[in-house]
Design a protein around this motif. Structure first.
Motif, PDB file in Angstrom:
ATOM      1  N   ILE A 104     -20.507  19.474-108.646  1.00 46.02           N
ATOM      2  CA  ILE A 104     -20.180  18.051-108.808  1.00 46.02           C
ATOM      3  C   ILE A 104     -21.228  17.255-108.053  1.00 46.02           C
ATOM      4  CG2 ILE A 104     -18.409  16.269-108.518  1.00 46.02           C
ATOM      5  CD1 ILE A 104     -16.387  18.654-108.229  1.00 46.02           C
ATOM      6  N   ASP A 105     -22.317  16.943-108.718  1.00 41.42           N
ATOM      7  CA  ASP A 105     -23.424  16.217-108.092  1.00 41.42           C
ATOM      8  C   ASP A 105     -23.353  14.761-108.527  1.00 41.42           C
ATOM      9  OD1 ASP A 105     -25.752  15.227-107.035  1.00 41.42           O
ATOM     10  OD2 ASP A 105     -27.000  16.917-107.685  1.00 41.42           O
ATOM     11  N   LEU A 106     -22.990  13.898-107.602  1.00 40.83           N
ATOM     12  CA  LEU A 106     -22.836  12.471-107.914  1.00 40.83           C
ATOM     13  C   LEU A 106     -24.156  11.712-107.846  1.00 40.83           C
ATOM     14  CD1 LEU A 106     -19.505  11.767-105.995  1.00 40.83           C
ATOM     15  CD2 LEU A 106     -19.830  12.498-108.358  1.00 40.83           C
ATOM     16  N   GLY A 107     -25.239  12.411-107.455  1.00 45.26           N
ATOM     17  CA  GLY A 107     -26.536  11.747-107.366  1.00 45.26           C
ATOM     18  C   GLY A 107     -26.592  10.708-106.270  1.00 45.26           C
ATOM     19  N   LEU A 108     -25.731  10.859-105.269  1.00 44.25           N
ATOM     20  CA  LEU A 108     -25.663   9.895-104.166  1.00 44.25           C
ATOM     21  C   LEU A 108     -25.912  10.625-102.860  1.00 44.25           C
ATOM     22  CD1 LEU A 108     -22.455   7.922-105.194  1.00 44.25           C
ATOM     23  CD2 LEU A 108     -24.812   7.104-105.358  1.00 44.25           C
ATOM     24  N   ALA A 109     -26.588   9.944-101.964  1.00 35.48           N
ATOM     25  CA  ALA A 109     -26.807  10.471-100.615  1.00 35.48           C
ATOM     26  C   ALA A 109     -26.546   9.352 -99.626  1.00 35.48           C
ATOM     27  CB  ALA A 109     -28.227  11.000-100.457  1.00 35.48           C
ATOM     28  N   ASN A 110     -26.097   9.711 -98.457  1.00 40.70           N
ATOM     29  CA  ASN A 110     -25.850   8.718 -97.421  1.00 40.70           C
ATOM     30  C   ASN A 110     -27.157   8.437 -96.691  1.00 40.70           C
ATOM     31  OD1 ASN A 110     -24.159   6.958 -96.054  1.00 40.70           O
ATOM     32  ND2 ASN A 110     -23.926   8.379 -94.353  1.00 40.70           N
ATOM     33  N   VAL A 111     -27.828   7.360 -97.069  1.00 43.72           N
ATOM     34  CA  VAL A 111     -29.147   7.030 -96.535  1.00 43.72           C
ATOM     35  C   VAL A 111     -28.989   6.254 -95.232  1.00 43.72           C
ATOM     36  CG1 VAL A 111     -31.333   5.863 -97.001  1.00 43.72           C
ATOM     37  CG2 VAL A 111     -30.082   6.959 -98.868  1.00 43.72           C
ATOM     38  N   SER A 112     -29.615   6.719 -94.162  1.00 44.41           N
ATOM     39  CA  SER A 112     -29.515   6.060 -92.863  1.00 44.41           C
ATOM     40  C   SER A 112     -30.248   4.715 -92.901  1.00 44.41           C
ATOM     41  CB  SER A 112     -30.120   6.933 -91.765  1.00 44.41           C
ATOM     42  OG  SER A 112     -31.533   7.006 -91.910  1.00 44.41           O
TER      43      SER A 112
ATOM     44  N   GLY B 291     -46.055  -4.460-102.746  1.00 46.76           N
ATOM     45  CA  GLY B 291     -45.761  -5.639-103.542  1.00 46.76           C
ATOM     46  C   GLY B 291     -44.748  -5.361-104.628  1.00 46.76           C
ATOM     47  N   SER B 292     -43.979  -4.289-104.460  1.00 41.17           N
ATOM     48  CA  SER B 292     -42.974  -3.906-105.458  1.00 41.17           C
ATOM     49  C   SER B 292     -41.644  -4.595-105.149  1.00 41.17           C
ATOM     50  CB  SER B 292     -42.764  -2.393-105.435  1.00 41.17           C
ATOM     51  OG  SER B 292     -43.981  -1.716-105.664  1.00 41.17           O
ATOM     52  N   PRO B 293     -40.775  -4.710-106.162  1.00 40.56           N
ATOM     53  CA  PRO B 293     -39.443  -5.263-105.911  1.00 40.56           C
ATOM     54  C   PRO B 293     -38.686  -4.408-104.886  1.00 40.56           C
ATOM     55  CG  PRO B 293     -39.867  -5.119-108.269  1.00 40.56           C
ATOM     56  CD  PRO B 293     -40.983  -4.381-107.585  1.00 40.56           C
ATOM     57  N   GLN B 294     -37.876  -5.054-104.102  1.00 37.22           N
ATOM     58  CA  GLN B 294     -37.080  -4.320-103.123  1.00 37.22           C
ATOM     59  C   GLN B 294     -36.129  -3.369-103.845  1.00 37.22           C
ATOM     60  OE1 GLN B 294     -36.848  -4.461 -99.426  1.00 37.22           O
ATOM     61  NE2 GLN B 294     -38.937  -4.971-100.001  1.00 37.22           N
ATOM     62  N   PRO B 295     -36.112  -2.107-103.454  1.00 34.14           N
ATOM     63  CA  PRO B 295     -35.249  -1.138-104.139  1.00 34.14           C
ATOM     64  C   PRO B 295     -33.779  -1.359-103.816  1.00 34.14           C
ATOM     65  CG  PRO B 295     -36.240  -0.133-102.218  1.00 34.14           C
ATOM     66  CD  PRO B 295     -36.860  -1.503-102.339  1.00 34.14           C
ATOM     67  N   HIS B 296     -32.948  -1.091-104.815  1.00 32.72           N
ATOM     68  CA  HIS B 296     -31.497  -1.103-104.562  1.00 32.72           C
ATOM     69  C   HIS B 296     -31.103   0.293-104.106  1.00 32.72           C
ATOM     70  CE1 HIS B 296     -27.252  -1.800-104.770  1.00 32.72           C
ATOM     71  NE2 HIS B 296     -27.101  -0.789-105.614  1.00 32.72           N
ATOM     72  N   ILE B 297     -30.645   0.410-102.885  1.00 36.07           N
ATOM     73  CA  ILE B 297     -30.278   1.708-102.317  1.00 36.07           C
ATOM     74  C   ILE B 297     -28.773   1.690-102.067  1.00 36.07           C
ATOM     75  CG2 ILE B 297     -30.701   3.364-100.466  1.00 36.07           C
ATOM     76  CD1 ILE B 297     -33.330   1.809 -99.918  1.00 36.07           C
ATOM     77  N   PRO B 298     -28.013   2.390-102.912  1.00 34.18           N
ATOM     78  CA  PRO B 298     -26.560   2.390-102.713  1.00 34.18           C
ATOM     79  C   PRO B 298     -26.197   2.835-101.302  1.00 34.18           C
ATOM     80  CG  PRO B 298     -27.123   3.435-104.785  1.00 34.18           C
ATOM     81  CD  PRO B 298     -28.411   3.228-104.043  1.00 34.18           C
ATOM     82  N   ARG B 299     -25.298   2.105-100.703  1.00 30.73           N
ATOM     83  CA  ARG B 299     -24.854   2.437 -99.352  1.00 30.73           C
ATOM     84  C   ARG B 299     -23.438   2.979 -99.417  1.00 30.73           C
ATOM     85  NH1 ARG B 299     -24.208  -1.674 -94.146  1.00 30.73           N
ATOM     86  NH2 ARG B 299     -23.614  -0.066 -92.636  1.00 30.73           N
ATOM     87  N   LEU B 300     -23.245   4.161 -98.893  1.00 28.40           N
ATOM     88  CA  LEU B 300     -21.928   4.762 -98.872  1.00 28.40           C
ATOM     89  C   LEU B 300     -21.232   4.450 -97.547  1.00 28.40           C
ATOM     90  CD1 LEU B 300     -22.715   8.280-100.397  1.00 28.40           C
ATOM     91  CD2 LEU B 300     -21.925   6.214-101.573  1.00 28.40           C
ATOM     92  N   ARG B 301     -19.951   4.187 -97.626  1.00 29.90           N
ATOM     93  CA  ARG B 301     -19.154   3.940 -96.429  1.00 29.90           C
ATOM     94  C   ARG B 301     -17.800   4.621 -96.632  1.00 29.90           C
ATOM     95  NH1 ARG B 301     -19.551  -0.759 -99.413  1.00 29.90           N
ATOM     96  NH2 ARG B 301     -17.593  -1.555-100.260  1.00 29.90           N
ATOM     97  N   SER B 302     -17.094   4.866 -95.556  1.00 27.91           N
ATOM     98  CA  SER B 302     -15.821   5.574 -95.644  1.00 27.91           C
ATOM     99  C   SER B 302     -14.767   4.850 -94.813  1.00 27.91           C
ATOM    100  CB  SER B 302     -15.983   7.025 -95.171  1.00 27.91           C
ATOM    101  OG  SER B 302     -16.640   7.082 -93.917  1.00 27.91           O
TER     102      SER B 302
END
Length: 248
Positions: free
Chosen positions: A97-105, A120-131
């Motif tokens: 079950i790989d959700l393709g998500l990691a908890n990025v510090s 000069g690239s657009p700021q990346p959207h980095i999903p943030r996981l919380r519990s």
């Protein structure tokens, strides 16, 4: 603190697993003995009948309980830790079950944004996981949760009964049921619409038992419910701890 070594998953119609003996027995007994007082809970009747104590429902009493009870305080710190999220994602991957998500510090997030800024690239959207976790209870005199799939922000849900051995009468019900719409055209439910019980069929029910942890993944079709319980003593409650990992 949570032990998923022996977890067993079903995969249809969505991943849902049961881990028995999820907590150290002595620690589990401590959590049972220090479960919050019923009077601190808030009644929630929008899509069922249940009581809740959380950072959103009586926040002051919630954090006061964590401060006064060392066991619950330790468990809260564990659930809020990056390690808990990382270990949960690793456990799921080990069961395909790989959700393709990691908890990025925050350091990794800052580095990725700085790198994009330099290019000069657009700021990346980095999903943030919380519990987080919520104390819940439902009266056996009709307490229930209507069929739904969970809010889109939820990624993983865990439900732990807070229950002494031989305390629960199976005739009450109280298990978590995997359900499926009778009208198959309504199977897709990413945005968490609710149904009535007569609009779904029950595929299977995971009984309400001590020291187990039910783990399931939020999907577009993760329909589940707690059927109205059938006890006649309003002082008997279905007490649980509900843990959520969420994404922004």
């Amino acid at each position: 603190m949570l032990n998923f070594d022996a977890i067993e998953f079903d995969y249809e119609p969505y991943p849902i697993g049961i881990a028995r003996g999820a907590l150290d027995p002595d620690f589990y007994r401590e959590l049972i003995a220090t479960f919050p007082d019923d009077k601190t809970f808030v009644l929630k009747e929008f899509n069922g009948v249940k009581y809740s104590l959380s950072r959103h429902n009586n926040k002051a009493a919630y954090f006061e309980h964590l401060r006064k009870n060392a066991g619950w305080g330790r468990f809260y710190d564990y659930i809020k830790s990056e390690r808990f999220i990382t270990d949960t994602m690793a456990m799921l991957r080990s069961h395909n079950i790989d959700l393709g998500l990691a908890n990025v510090s925050w350091r990794e997030r800052a580095a990725k944004r700085f790198k994009a800024l330099k290019k000069g690239s657009p700021q990346p959207h980095i999903p943030r996981l919380r519990s987080r976790f919520e104390f819940s209870s439902m009266p056996v005199t009709g307490g229930n949760i209507r069929p739904h799939t969970d809010h889109p922000s939820k990624v993983v849900t865990m439900v732990i009964p807070i229950l002494k051995d031989d305390e629960w009468n199976d005739d009450y019900g109280g298990g978590t049921s995997v359900v499926w719409p009778r009208d198959r055209n309504r199977s897709y439910n990413l945005v968490n619409g609710y149904m009535d019980f007569d609009e779904v069929e029950c595929l299977r029910t995971y009984p309400f038992e001590p020291n187990q942890c039910l783990v399931f993944v939020k999907t577009y079709n993760s329909w589940h419910a707690v059927w109205p319980m059938t006890g006649n003593d309003p002082t008997v409650l279905r007490r649980t701890l509900t843990i959520n990992i969420e994404s922004n």
